[in-house]
Motif scaffolding. Structure first.
Motif, PDB file in Angstrom:
ATOM      1  N   GLU A   1       0.830  -1.211   0.000  1.00 23.72           N
ATOM      2  CA  GLU A   1       0.000   0.000   0.000  1.00 23.72           C
ATOM      3  C   GLU A   1       0.860   1.254   0.000  1.00 23.72           C
ATOM      4  OE1 GLU A   1      -3.201   0.280  -0.408  1.00 23.72           O
ATOM      5  OE2 GLU A   1      -3.547  -1.881  -0.493  1.00 23.72           O
ATOM      6  N   ALA A   2       1.996   1.219   0.674  1.00 20.32           N
ATOM      7  CA  ALA A   2       2.880   2.389   0.695  1.00 20.32           C
ATOM      8  C   ALA A   2       3.483   2.650  -0.685  1.00 20.32           C
ATOM      9  CB  ALA A   2       3.989   2.182   1.727  1.00 20.32           C
ATOM     10  N   ILE A   3       3.856   1.591  -1.372  1.00 19.38           N
ATOM     11  CA  ILE A   3       4.393   1.737  -2.729  1.00 19.38           C
ATOM     12  C   ILE A   3       3.324   2.318  -3.649  1.00 19.38           C
ATOM     13  CG2 ILE A   3       5.175   0.428  -4.745  1.00 19.38           C
ATOM     14  CD1 ILE A   3       6.640  -1.441  -2.759  1.00 19.38           C
ATOM     15  N   TRP A   4       2.098   1.834  -3.508  1.00 19.45           N
ATOM     16  CA  TRP A   4       1.027   2.368  -4.340  1.00 19.45           C
ATOM     17  C   TRP A   4       0.710   3.823  -3.966  1.00 19.45           C
ATOM     18  CZ3 TRP A   4      -1.214   2.882  -8.588  1.00 19.45           C
ATOM     19  CH2 TRP A   4      -2.453   3.525  -8.696  1.00 19.45           C
ATOM     20  N   ALA A   5       0.726   4.134  -2.679  1.00 19.45           N
ATOM     21  CA  ALA A   5       0.416   5.506  -2.250  1.00 19.45           C
ATOM     22  C   ALA A   5       1.388   6.503  -2.859  1.00 19.45           C
ATOM     23  CB  ALA A   5       0.436   5.587  -0.730  1.00 19.45           C
ATOM     24  N   ALA A   6       2.657   6.133  -2.951  1.00 16.30           N
ATOM     25  CA  ALA A   6       3.640   7.041  -3.564  1.00 16.30           C
ATOM     26  C   ALA A   6       3.279   7.343  -5.009  1.00 16.30           C
ATOM     27  CB  ALA A   6       5.032   6.423  -3.480  1.00 16.30           C
ATOM     28  N   ILE A   7       2.759   6.340  -5.722  1.00 16.06           N
ATOM     29  CA  ILE A   7       2.350   6.532  -7.116  1.00 16.06           C
ATOM     30  C   ILE A   7       1.057   7.319  -7.185  1.00 16.06           C
ATOM     31  CG2 ILE A   7       1.585   5.317  -9.193  1.00 16.06           C
ATOM     32  CD1 ILE A   7       3.469   3.005  -8.307  1.00 16.06           C
ATOM     33  N   ALA A   8       0.074   6.930  -6.371  1.00 12.85           N
ATOM     34  CA  ALA A   8      -1.246   7.549  -6.437  1.00 12.85           C
ATOM     35  C   ALA A   8      -1.227   9.002  -5.999  1.00 12.85           C
ATOM     36  CB  ALA A   8      -2.222   6.750  -5.573  1.00 12.85           C
ATOM     37  N   GLU A   9      -0.418   9.318  -4.989  1.00 12.05           N
ATOM     38  CA  GLU A   9      -0.447  10.662  -4.410  1.00 12.05           C
ATOM     39  C   GLU A   9       0.588  11.607  -5.010  1.00 12.05           C
ATOM     40  OE1 GLU A   9      -0.006   9.977  -0.237  1.00 12.05           O
ATOM     41  OE2 GLU A   9      -1.739   8.610  -0.151  1.00 12.05           O
ATOM     42  N   GLY A  10       1.726  11.067  -5.448  1.00 10.08           N
ATOM     43  CA  GLY A  10       2.773  11.949  -5.957  1.00 10.08           C
ATOM     44  C   GLY A  10       3.370  11.511  -7.277  1.00 10.08           C
ATOM     45  N   ASP A  11       2.775  10.500  -7.911  1.00 13.93           N
ATOM     46  CA  ASP A  11       3.308   9.936  -9.153  1.00 13.93           C
ATOM     47  C   ASP A  11       4.790   9.597  -8.998  1.00 13.93           C
ATOM     48  OD1 ASP A  11       2.457   8.994 -11.638  1.00 13.93           O
ATOM     49  OD2 ASP A  11       3.379  10.672 -12.700  1.00 13.93           O
ATOM     50  N   ASP A  12       5.121   9.082  -7.837  1.00 15.13           N
ATOM     51  CA  ASP A  12       6.500   8.740  -7.509  1.00 15.13           C
ATOM     52  C   ASP A  12       6.687   7.234  -7.707  1.00 15.13           C
ATOM     53  OD1 ASP A  12       9.015   8.345  -6.507  1.00 15.13           O
ATOM     54  OD2 ASP A  12       8.573   9.041  -4.479  1.00 15.13           O
ATOM     55  N   TRP A  13       7.414   6.878  -8.757  1.00  8.49           N
ATOM     56  CA  TRP A  13       7.649   5.474  -9.082  1.00  8.49           C
ATOM     57  C   TRP A  13       8.951   4.951  -8.496  1.00  8.49           C
ATOM     58  CZ3 TRP A  13       4.145   2.469 -11.931  1.00  8.49           C
ATOM     59  CH2 TRP A  13       3.024   3.183 -12.379  1.00  8.49           C
ATOM     60  N   GLY A  14       9.659   5.797  -7.770  1.00  9.17           N
ATOM     61  CA  GLY A  14      10.930   5.403  -7.187  1.00  9.17           C
ATOM     62  C   GLY A  14      10.822   4.234  -6.238  1.00  9.17           C
TER      63      GLY A  14
END
Length: 470
Positions: A431-444
């Motif tokens: 969920e944390a990995i997805w949250a980075a993408i969903a909230e900040g478009d952060d794929w790192g």
């Protein structure tokens, strides 16, 4: 293998071989992919692509082939949505098939194996029913994580080959909506399911069943049945033995990985023994045979500890289907091998993951039981347990300590084993990995996790195979 002139933009290691076309008239329906608003490459698996000669595609062609589905050279002229039936939570359903995916291409890998490129979220087909044929971006990200973790833990799995964001907004009842959309391409050895055979039984299509058996034996032959197996020279019996061996090993690999697939229906069972079609999967937070992954699995049919039973039951449905071409007794004889094969596979894979040398199935089974007891009593997370006791290290007390002390370690100097903690795939990290993408478009975080999982896979090395297998 195709001997056609190579495409000028592809290396000579790309060998198209659309063998499925020989069955296409009754196996599936030619369909058109969805016309997506955009195609933004989010994940390309160049490691997997290198094995089938596609790693050198520039991004523009990658998007054209795996987002727009322009045909690959000398390959399928149109996508093929496959037809099948299946038991879904043990209820037979004849109204299913590829509802949001299709078979897109086939080619040979570096070892000569026939490989499929199939899709998920590529648009509506005749089997979509009321569905929109789409895939959420979150679902695609979850499949990347599942397949990379499973591969690192030695599970025979499809590979997430490509994920392309498509620019559509989707509404789903089980996640916040609207949500982003994607189309996923998976690489696997086959997309022939147990449910494919069940459909032919329901239609009493004996000729087509014979063609399908021959296709599977030609392209996914497996080892021969035991010398004393009744009917061992009959094609249907040979196939049944091969599938039972593969499913027993798949069930064992799930248990040793601490993985819960969640939806082990017969239409999700690949006859090559590859795990695929990931939905509500989870990894165990603690060793709990009753742990379930799917919120809709109210009866716990596919709970962690019941997965071997589920795969054995599914093999039984294949045996029922193959009655079109074989007698019952030799099919039952093949099915009865599942239990001993499963126990041997658990022992073999457990020692591999624990980093100790096998002492044979009987002794190794006692080791497995001692480890399970220690995890249950200590409410231990399996990834942490295997890492802590790798090669017999760690402070093992009681029954586990006594048993483990008799095992010789397998030498390994990979730096992963000196890390402060092991890689895992618990839901909070997902969920944390997805949250980075969903909230900040952060794929790192996703890219970093994939790199870490592949490093773990290097540390484990190739999983063991049964004696007599290549």
């Amino acid at each position: 293998m195709s001997d056609a002139v190579q495409h000028p933009d592809l290396p000579p290691t790309y060998h198209a071989d659309p063998a499925i076309l020989a069955l296409a008239g009754w196996l599936g329906d030619m369909v058109a992919p969805a016309d997506f608003p955009e195609t933004r490459i989010r994940f390309r698996n160049d490691r997997a692509a290198a094995g089938v000669g596609l790693a050198e595609l520039p991004d523009t062609q990658w998007a054209a082939h795996f987002g727009r589905f322009a045909p690959l050279p000398d390959n399928l002229p149109h996508p093929l949505a496959l037809r099948y039936h299946g038991h879904q939570f043990r209820v037979y359903n004849p109204e299913i098939g590829d509802g949001r995916g299709f078979l897109y291409a086939q080619m040979r890998d570096a070892g000569g194996r026939l490989m499929d490129l199939g899709t998920k979220g590529s648009g509506q087909t005749p089997w979509s029913r009321s569905g929109d044929g789409r895939l959420t971006l979150k679902g695609a990200v979850r499949e990347i994580l599942a397949t990379e973790m499973l591969e690192a833990l030695g599970v025979n799995t499809s590979k997430t080959f490509s994920v392309i964001e498509t620019g559509e907004s989707l509404w789903r009842g089980d996640e916040p909506s609207p949500t982003r959309s994607a189309v996923l391409v998976r690489l696997s050895h086959s997309h022939i399911r147990i449910g494919t055979f069940q459909r032919l039984l329901a239609l009493e299509a004996a000729d087509e069943m014979e063609q399908l058996i021959d296709y599977c034996l030609a392209h996914f032959p497996g080892p021969p049945p035991p010398e004393d197996a009744p009917g061992r020279d009959e094609p249907a019996i040979r196939l049944m033995h091969a599938v039972v061996e593969r499913m027993a090993d798949l069930a064992a690999s799930y248990m040793v990985a601490g993985f819960v697939h969640g939806v082990l229906n017969t239409d999700n069972m690949n006859i090559t023994g590859e795990s695929f079609d990931y939905g509500p999967w989870r990894w165990l937070p603690a060793w709990d045979p009753g742990f379930t992954a799917a919120y809709f699995d109210h009866a716990g049919l596919y709970a962690f500890g019941r997965q071997p039973e589920a795969l054995h039951w599914n093999c039984g449905q294949l045996a029922v289907a193959l009655r079109l071409h074989a007698e019952t007794a030799p099919l039952v004889a093949a099915l009865e091998r599942f239990g001993p094969l499963y126990m041997a596979a658990v022992a073999r894979r457990w020692c591999w993951r624990l980093g100790v040398q096998s002492q044979g199935v009987e002794a190794d089974t006692q080791l497995v039981a001692a480890c399970e007891q220690a995890m249950r009593e200590g409410a231990l997370q399996p990834d942490a347990f295997f890492f802590a006791h790798r090669g017999g290290r760690g402070d093992a007390a009681g029954a586990l300590g006594e048993v483990l002390a008799s095992y010789a370690p397998v030498a390994s100097d990979h730096p992963y084993w000196s890390d402060p903690a092991p890689q895992s795939m618990l839901i909070e990290e997902v969920e944390a990995i997805w949250a980075a993408i969903a909230e900040g478009d952060d794929w790192g975080p996703l890219r970093a996790k994939v790199e870490s999982l592949r490093r773990m896979g290097e540390a484990h090395g190739a999983p063991p195979v049964p004696a007599g297998h290549a």
